[in-house]
Scaffold this active site. Structure first.
Site, PDB file in Angstrom:
ATOM      1  CB  CYS A 199     -75.185 -32.221 -43.395  1.00 30.09           C
ATOM      2  SG  CYS A 199     -74.425 -31.288 -43.162  1.00 30.09           S
ATOM      3  N   GLY A 200     -76.232 -32.312 -40.447  1.00 25.83           N
ATOM      4  CA  GLY A 200     -75.892 -32.391 -39.130  1.00 25.83           C
ATOM      5  C   GLY A 200     -77.144 -32.066 -38.194  1.00 25.83           C
TER       6      GLY A 200
END
Length: 249
Positions: free
Chosen positions: A198-199
């Site tokens: 996600c990052g």
């Protein structure tokens, strides 16, 4: 100006566009190109270590185009042996005199390779498989992993975390791009652990654009993307990039 010339012109414009507009992701095609290049460099510059291999694995071969058939797949590094000291060894090491430990350091380094390959009564052998898979949702590479004992018993997450470098175990709960979750492997359809992506795009953009140095061109970013990504992500699970790979760019 003919159509072919226009296509070439706009391709050049896109390649030379300001990298500030880049969102930190890569296409499936660029991922495959980078993965093959990564595996080739790893094997040629790190021949003492098991090689990464590209596993072609289209999800829906009867529906996919010829181009997609060539692009779909993942990088694989399997049967990596880990030797973990048992509790008795840990207790004994904690009682070792610091002076003795320092003088015997070089001898221990010489024995590391043998200790990880030969099973003994003092070490419990575990094995790890690593896959680098492209996420079509996040448009970034994702590191999948599983660990198991010599008898095939899979390790649980808390057991895997004990195998990680000490710094990784402390940072995992605090780093949003490096926390581990369990999910079905997109190609093997079995539960694997993965470093959640996600990052990743945010991290990769910061990695290339966060410094004070001159910003690289987009084609340079894409060429070094997988190598740069793995140099950071690999450390979380104890896999490091050989220095020769980082220098040979």
């Amino acid at each position: 100006m003919c159509l072919a010339t226009l296509e070439v012109f706009w391709t050049v414009i896109e390649v030379m566009m300001d990298v500030c507009n880049w969102d930190g992701t890569v296409s499936a095609k660029d991922f495959r190109i980078g993965a093959l290049s990564f595996a080739q460099k790893w094997e040629s510059l790190n021949s003492a270590f098991p090689p990464w291999s590209w596993v072609p694995c289209p999800k829906h071969s009867w529906l996919a185009s010829h181009e997609l058939l060539q692009e779909e797949g993942y990088l694989s590094l399997e049967n990596i042996c880990i030797s973990r000291p048992n509790e008795e060894d840990i207790d004994q090491n904690s009682q070792t005199d610091p002076g003795e430990e320092e003088t015997s350091c070089s001898e221990k380094e010489d024995d590391i390779d043998d200790a990880t390959l030969v099973q003994s009564n003092h070490h419990e052998l575990h094995y790890c498989d690593f896959h680098v898979v492209y996420s079509y949702t996040f448009r970034v590479p994702v590191l999948y992993l599983r660990a198991y004992c010599s008898d095939g018993r899979p390790l649980l997450l808390d057991e895997i975390e004990k195998e990680l470098p000490a710094c990784s175990s402390k940072e995992l709960p605090e780093t949003k791009w490096a926390f581990i979750t369990q999910e079905e492997h997109p190609y093997l359809k079995r539960p694997w652990y993965k470093l959640h992506p996600c990052g990743t795009s945010e991290f990769m953009k910061l990695l290339f654009l966060g410094g004070d140095t001159a910003q690289p061109k987009l084609e340079v970013v894409l060429e070094l993307y997988l190598l740069s990504w793995f140099s950071a992500v690999g450390q979380v699970v104890g896999l490091t990039i050989p220095c020769k790979m980082l220098n040979d760019r």
